[in-house]
Design an enzyme around this catalytic site. Sequence first.
Site, mmCIF file in Angstrom:
data_model
loop_
_atom_site.group_PDB
_atom_site.id
_atom_site.type_symbol
_atom_site.label_atom_id
_atom_site.label_comp_id
_atom_site.label_asym_id
_atom_site.label_seq_id
_atom_site.Cartn_x
_atom_site.Cartn_y
_atom_site.Cartn_z
ATOM 1 N N GLU A 154 -5.769 -4.648 10.642
ATOM 2 C CA GLU A 154 -4.125 -3.243 10.254
ATOM 3 C C GLU A 154 -4.529 -2.811 12.047
ATOM 4 O OE1 GLU A 154 -2.478 -3.204 7.031
ATOM 5 O OE2 GLU A 154 -3.507 -1.048 7.245
ATOM 6 N N SER B 87 3.381 -1.841 10.332
ATOM 7 C CA SER B 87 4.965 -2.166 10.364
ATOM 8 C C SER B 87 5.745 -3.876 10.398
ATOM 9 C CB SER B 87 4.915 -1.943 12.151
ATOM 10 O OG SER B 87 4.866 -0.284 12.253
ATOM 11 N N HIS C 86 -9.261 1.364 4.677
ATOM 12 C CA HIS C 86 -8.242 1.277 5.685
ATOM 13 C C HIS C 86 -8.727 2.569 6.542
ATOM 14 C CE1 HIS C 86 -4.298 2.850 6.495
ATOM 15 N NE2 HIS C 86 -4.073 1.633 5.438
ATOM 16 N N GLY D 20 2.477 2.464 11.033
ATOM 17 C CA GLY D 20 3.446 3.361 10.745
ATOM 18 C C GLY D 20 4.302 4.088 11.895
ATOM 19 N N GLU E 71 -6.874 4.695 7.283
ATOM 20 C CA GLU E 71 -6.926 6.413 7.338
ATOM 21 C C GLU E 71 -8.104 7.696 6.563
ATOM 22 O OE1 GLU E 71 -2.599 5.669 5.448
ATOM 23 O OE2 GLU E 71 -2.155 5.147 7.766
ATOM 24 N N ASN F 187 0.742 -1.224 -0.094
ATOM 25 C CA ASN F 187 0.146 0.129 0.254
ATOM 26 C C ASN F 187 0.406 1.624 0.191
ATOM 27 O OD1 ASN F 187 -1.935 2.287 0.266
ATOM 28 N ND2 ASN F 187 -2.345 1.231 2.522
ATOM 29 N N TRP F 188 0.968 1.606 -1.253
ATOM 30 C CA TRP F 188 2.450 2.957 -1.093
ATOM 31 C C TRP F 188 1.200 3.896 -0.884
ATOM 32 C CZ3 TRP F 188 4.242 2.308 -6.448
ATOM 33 C CH2 TRP F 188 4.893 1.556 -6.984
ATOM 34 N N LYS F 189 0.389 4.167 -0.490
ATOM 35 C CA LYS F 189 -0.596 5.113 0.665
ATOM 36 C C LYS F 189 -0.387 6.316 -0.781
ATOM 37 C CE LYS F 189 -0.434 3.360 4.228
ATOM 38 N NZ LYS F 189 0.239 3.282 5.767
ATOM 39 N N GLY G 21 2.558 -0.879 4.185
ATOM 40 C CA GLY G 21 2.686 0.149 3.758
ATOM 41 C C GLY G 21 4.475 0.733 3.763
ATOM 42 N N GLY G 22 4.842 1.108 4.874
ATOM 43 C CA GLY G 22 6.375 2.276 4.913
ATOM 44 C C GLY G 22 6.887 0.711 4.218
HETATM 45 P P1 PGA Z 1 2.804 0.146 7.798
HETATM 46 O O1 PGA Z 1 1.424 0.948 6.808
HETATM 47 O O2 PGA Z 1 3.109 -0.745 6.968
HETATM 48 O O3 PGA Z 1 3.462 1.681 7.183
HETATM 49 O O4 PGA Z 1 2.455 0.634 8.903
HETATM 50 C C1 PGA Z 1 0.217 -0.610 6.652
HETATM 51 C C2 PGA Z 1 -1.055 0.204 6.356
HETATM 52 O O5 PGA Z 1 -1.765 1.033 6.635
HETATM 53 O O6 PGA Z 1 -1.377 -0.889 5.134
#
Ligand code: PGA
Length: 250
Positions: free
Chosen positions: A167, A212, A95, A173, A97, A9-11, A233-234
């Site tokens: 999640e 994470s 998600h 993050g 966010e 997930n590149w956001k 994500g990251g």
């Molecule tokens: P993260 O994000 O791996 O940076 O914690 C995961 C996500 O939000 O899908």
Amino acid sequence: MRQTLVAGNWKLNGSKEVTKQLIEGILGGIGNVKNAEVAVCPPYIYVPQVAELLQASQVAWGGQNMCPQESGAYTGEISVQMLQDFGCKYVIIGHSERRALYAESDQEIAEKFVAAVDAGLIPILCVGELLEQREADETENVIAQQIKAVLDMAGIEKFAHSVIAYEPVWAIGTGKTASPQQAQDVHKFIRDMLQKENAEVAQKLQILYGGSVKPDNAKELFAKEDIDGGLIGGASLTADSFLGICTAAN
Ligand code: PGA
């Protein structure tokens, strides 16, 4: 046996150049990953570029969000059909966010889930609790409510064409990962909940962990019985770490 899936997930990250380098890096090492499905979800505007770079590969791609409506006066939105027009296989739905920053409700998320499945796109439905909810021992209630909202509107059969991502919001993050056992407990809770509706659908459903995930903790997480891969994500933003996680899932 459920197939493992690792989805990036590149956001809100990247540029044309960064996208090109990241995809080339992934393609450079993905050939060794034969036993896991892999996908990336770039920002909408880079979907055509990613589609072109990945079309001859084993790596799938998807959107990070979608509009449940097919067309019309919805400024700024992208429909399922538009994502499919560019070969998307997956779409991330709900998600945390989107829930927190854009006030997406369980109801809207359920509508998106239904629209995606009906069009033949696989939704990756995200659920997860806040830190204060975990500390108040509310995790299972929160997850149950998030899933029930979708179940009530969609029905269990549509879950046969979907993926769930657990999640925990406090792990996204933050560098804080749920322990493999904490994650496993929630994954099992989700599977048991769906099992009551339809055992076959529940057994086949891929439930990903997100929050994470890194190359050095992925293997232990993915080894758990009900953890069928990760939403990353990251660590999906550099080819080496993403490939490290894909290799752990292999
Ligand atoms: P993260 O994000 O791996 O940076 O914690 C995961 C996500 O939000 O899908």
